[in-house]
Design a protein around this motif. Structure first.
Motif, mmCIF file in Angstrom:
data_model
loop_
_atom_site.group_PDB
_atom_site.id
_atom_site.type_symbol
_atom_site.label_atom_id
_atom_site.label_comp_id
_atom_site.label_asym_id
_atom_site.label_seq_id
_atom_site.Cartn_x
_atom_site.Cartn_y
_atom_site.Cartn_z
ATOM 1 N N LEU A 1 0.826 -1.213 0.000
ATOM 2 C CA LEU A 1 0.000 0.000 0.000
ATOM 3 C C LEU A 1 0.861 1.265 0.000
ATOM 4 O O LEU A 1 0.627 2.194 -0.780
ATOM 5 C CB LEU A 1 -0.933 -0.006 1.213
ATOM 6 N N ILE A 2 1.842 1.277 0.885
ATOM 7 C CA ILE A 2 2.691 2.471 0.973
ATOM 8 C C ILE A 2 3.520 2.647 -0.295
ATOM 9 O O ILE A 2 3.652 3.758 -0.819
ATOM 10 C CB ILE A 2 3.607 2.376 2.210
ATOM 11 N N GLY A 3 4.069 1.545 -0.821
ATOM 12 C CA GLY A 3 4.855 1.624 -2.043
ATOM 13 C C GLY A 3 4.035 2.044 -3.242
ATOM 14 O O GLY A 3 4.562 2.629 -4.196
ATOM 15 N N SER A 4 2.739 1.757 -3.216
ATOM 16 C CA SER A 4 1.846 2.150 -4.308
ATOM 17 C C SER A 4 1.330 3.575 -4.145
ATOM 18 O O SER A 4 0.600 4.067 -5.007
ATOM 19 C CB SER A 4 0.659 1.183 -4.394
ATOM 20 N N GLY A 5 1.667 4.208 -3.029
ATOM 21 C CA GLY A 5 1.253 5.589 -2.813
ATOM 22 C C GLY A 5 0.126 5.765 -1.834
ATOM 23 O O GLY A 5 -0.202 6.890 -1.466
ATOM 24 N N TYR A 6 -0.485 4.675 -1.392
ATOM 25 C CA TYR A 6 -1.585 4.768 -0.421
ATOM 26 C C TYR A 6 -0.992 4.796 0.986
ATOM 27 O O TYR A 6 -1.174 3.858 1.775
ATOM 28 C CB TYR A 6 -2.534 3.587 -0.584
ATOM 29 N N ILE A 7 -0.306 5.862 1.316
ATOM 30 C CA ILE A 7 0.449 5.926 2.566
ATOM 31 C C ILE A 7 -0.473 5.881 3.778
ATOM 32 O O ILE A 7 -0.236 5.124 4.728
ATOM 33 C CB ILE A 7 1.314 7.198 2.590
ATOM 34 N N PHE A 8 -1.510 6.677 3.758
ATOM 35 C CA PHE A 8 -2.436 6.695 4.896
ATOM 36 C C PHE A 8 -3.047 5.319 5.116
ATOM 37 O O PHE A 8 -3.123 4.838 6.257
ATOM 38 C CB PHE A 8 -3.536 7.729 4.656
ATOM 39 N N TYR A 9 -3.477 4.676 4.038
ATOM 40 C CA TYR A 9 -4.120 3.370 4.168
ATOM 41 C C TYR A 9 -3.130 2.302 4.636
ATOM 42 O O TYR A 9 -3.492 1.396 5.389
ATOM 43 C CB TYR A 9 -4.762 2.968 2.846
ATOM 44 N N GLY A 10 -1.876 2.402 4.196
ATOM 45 C CA GLY A 10 -0.866 1.451 4.650
ATOM 46 C C GLY A 10 -0.628 1.547 6.141
ATOM 47 O O GLY A 10 -0.553 0.533 6.842
ATOM 48 N N LEU A 11 -0.512 2.771 6.651
ATOM 49 C CA LEU A 11 -0.333 2.966 8.085
ATOM 50 C C LEU A 11 -1.580 2.539 8.859
ATOM 51 O O LEU A 11 -1.485 1.946 9.939
ATOM 52 C CB LEU A 11 -0.022 4.439 8.376
ATOM 53 N N PHE A 12 -2.734 2.835 8.301
ATOM 54 C CA PHE A 12 -3.989 2.471 8.954
ATOM 55 C C PHE A 12 -4.128 0.959 9.073
ATOM 56 O O PHE A 12 -4.495 0.427 10.131
ATOM 57 C CB PHE A 12 -5.164 3.059 8.174
ATOM 58 N N VAL A 13 -3.810 0.248 7.995
ATOM 59 C CA VAL A 13 -3.900 -1.218 7.995
ATOM 60 C C VAL A 13 -2.939 -1.818 9.014
ATOM 61 O O VAL A 13 -3.313 -2.713 9.797
ATOM 62 C CB VAL A 13 -3.611 -1.770 6.591
ATOM 63 N N SER A 14 -1.703 -1.347 9.027
ATOM 64 C CA SER A 14 -0.721 -1.897 9.955
ATOM 65 C C SER A 14 -1.120 -1.639 11.407
ATOM 66 O O SER A 14 -0.978 -2.520 12.265
ATOM 67 C CB SER A 14 0.658 -1.306 9.676
ATOM 68 N N LEU A 15 -1.654 -0.459 11.691
ATOM 69 C CA LEU A 15 -2.049 -0.125 13.054
ATOM 70 C C LEU A 15 -3.254 -0.938 13.510
ATOM 71 O O LEU A 15 -3.247 -1.546 14.588
ATOM 72 C CB LEU A 15 -2.354 1.371 13.158
ATOM 73 N N VAL A 16 -4.299 -0.973 12.681
ATOM 74 C CA VAL A 16 -5.531 -1.656 13.065
ATOM 75 C C VAL A 16 -5.318 -3.161 13.207
ATOM 76 O O VAL A 16 -5.710 -3.769 14.214
ATOM 77 C CB VAL A 16 -6.652 -1.361 12.046
ATOM 78 N N LEU A 17 -4.679 -3.780 12.214
ATOM 79 C CA LEU A 17 -4.487 -5.230 12.270
ATOM 80 C C LEU A 17 -3.537 -5.623 13.396
ATOM 81 O O LEU A 17 -3.725 -6.672 14.031
ATOM 82 C CB LEU A 17 -3.959 -5.742 10.927
ATOM 83 N N SER A 18 -2.521 -4.814 13.660
ATOM 84 C CA SER A 18 -1.613 -5.112 14.768
ATOM 85 C C SER A 18 -2.337 -5.034 16.102
ATOM 86 O O SER A 18 -2.119 -5.849 17.002
ATOM 87 C CB SER A 18 -0.428 -4.145 14.750
ATOM 88 N N MET A 19 -3.224 -4.053 16.250
ATOM 89 C CA MET A 19 -3.996 -3.934 17.483
ATOM 90 C C MET A 19 -4.964 -5.096 17.644
ATOM 91 O O MET A 19 -5.217 -5.560 18.770
ATOM 92 C CB MET A 19 -4.752 -2.606 17.499
ATOM 93 N N ILE A 20 -5.495 -5.591 16.530
ATOM 94 C CA ILE A 20 -6.390 -6.750 16.597
ATOM 95 C C ILE A 20 -5.622 -7.984 17.060
ATOM 96 O O ILE A 20 -6.120 -8.790 17.856
ATOM 97 C CB ILE A 20 -7.066 -6.983 15.237
ATOM 98 N N ILE A 21 -4.390 -8.141 16.561
ATOM 99 C CA ILE A 21 -3.557 -9.253 17.004
ATOM 100 C C ILE A 21 -3.300 -9.161 18.509
ATOM 101 O O ILE A 21 -3.373 -10.155 19.240
ATOM 102 C CB ILE A 21 -2.227 -9.283 16.228
ATOM 103 N N MET A 22 -2.983 -7.940 18.984
ATOM 104 C CA MET A 22 -2.781 -7.750 20.424
ATOM 105 C C MET A 22 -4.042 -8.090 21.211
ATOM 106 O O MET A 22 -3.973 -8.698 22.287
ATOM 107 C CB MET A 22 -2.372 -6.302 20.689
#
Length: 227
Positions: free
Chosen positions: A110-131
């Protein structure tokens, strides 16, 4: 410059030439994404230093590759195939490790394709779900692998059956292997314990029957803690 950076947070770039400011923003964003994922993964997970560092840098590596091949269909297909190198691990990963790796892949793409906000959002949300899952889901697996060493003159067919029937829901002899130049046998059982608290009591009874030779009991799973 500032307008370009803010716009890149929500809108992908569509040109094959990447400006320096966009590249730097993507680089920093992917590093932040990797940091979020790696720190969240360590919450109630056994993680080696090498795996944590690898997870932290993987989104950045993927983002750089995607930015490099942006607009080149042939190269993009080749890079997509190279993602199968995730199988370079010498041993199979656990489910949580594979999930974490795929989160880093998604974030980096996502970040490499230019969707920077969505890449950060995905990493944050999914990581919190794992926690969240790590915090509320308890590991109640009773499936174990038992290895018993016996002398070569012992008949192993039924000698341990009464003990295993007492402490397990079911068991199966899956391997018989000789060791110590054939003077010993090593038996491997897959079993499901009735109660995890009875492990020591079961092992003590097995020791009385195998002459106090080596006995190993461990989780029945294919996991490693290093990359």
């Amino acid at each position: 410059m500032l307008d370009n950076i803010i716009d890149s947070l929500f809108n992908p770039y569509n040109t094959t030439t990447i400006s320096v400011d966009i590249f730097i923003v993507c680089l920093i964003s992917s590093l932040i994404s990797g940091l979020i994922i790696s720190l969240c993964y360590r919450y109630k997970n056994n993680s080696s230093k090498s795996f944590t560092i690898s997870i932290g840098l993987l989104p950045t590596i993927i983002a750089i590759i995607i930015m490099t091949v942006n607009g080149n269909i042939g190269t993009s297909v080749a890079v997509a195939g190279s993602f199968s190198l995730i199988r370079f691990r010498s041993s199979p990963a656990s489910g949580i490790q594979l999930t974490t790796i795929f989160i880093t892949l998604a974030s980096g793409l996502l970040i490499g394709s230019g969707y920077i906000f969505y890449g950060l959002f995905v990493s944050l949300v999914l990581s919190m779900i794992i926690m969240l899952y790590n915090g509320i889901v308890k590991d109640k697996s009773h499936n174990k692998t038992l290895q018993i060493t016996i002398s070569e003159n012992m008949n192993y067919n039924e000698v341990f059956d009464s003990v295993l029937k007492q402490y397990t829901n079911h068991y199966q002899l899956v391997q018989v292997k000789t060791s110590n130049m054939g003077s010993l046998f090593r038996l491997t059982y897959n079993l499901s314990l009735k109660n995890l608290k009875d492990q020591k009591e079961m092992i003590d009874q097995l020791r009385c029957r195998n002459g106090n030779l080596e006995i190993s009991l461990f989780d029945q799973q294919n996991e490693i803690t290093s990359l």
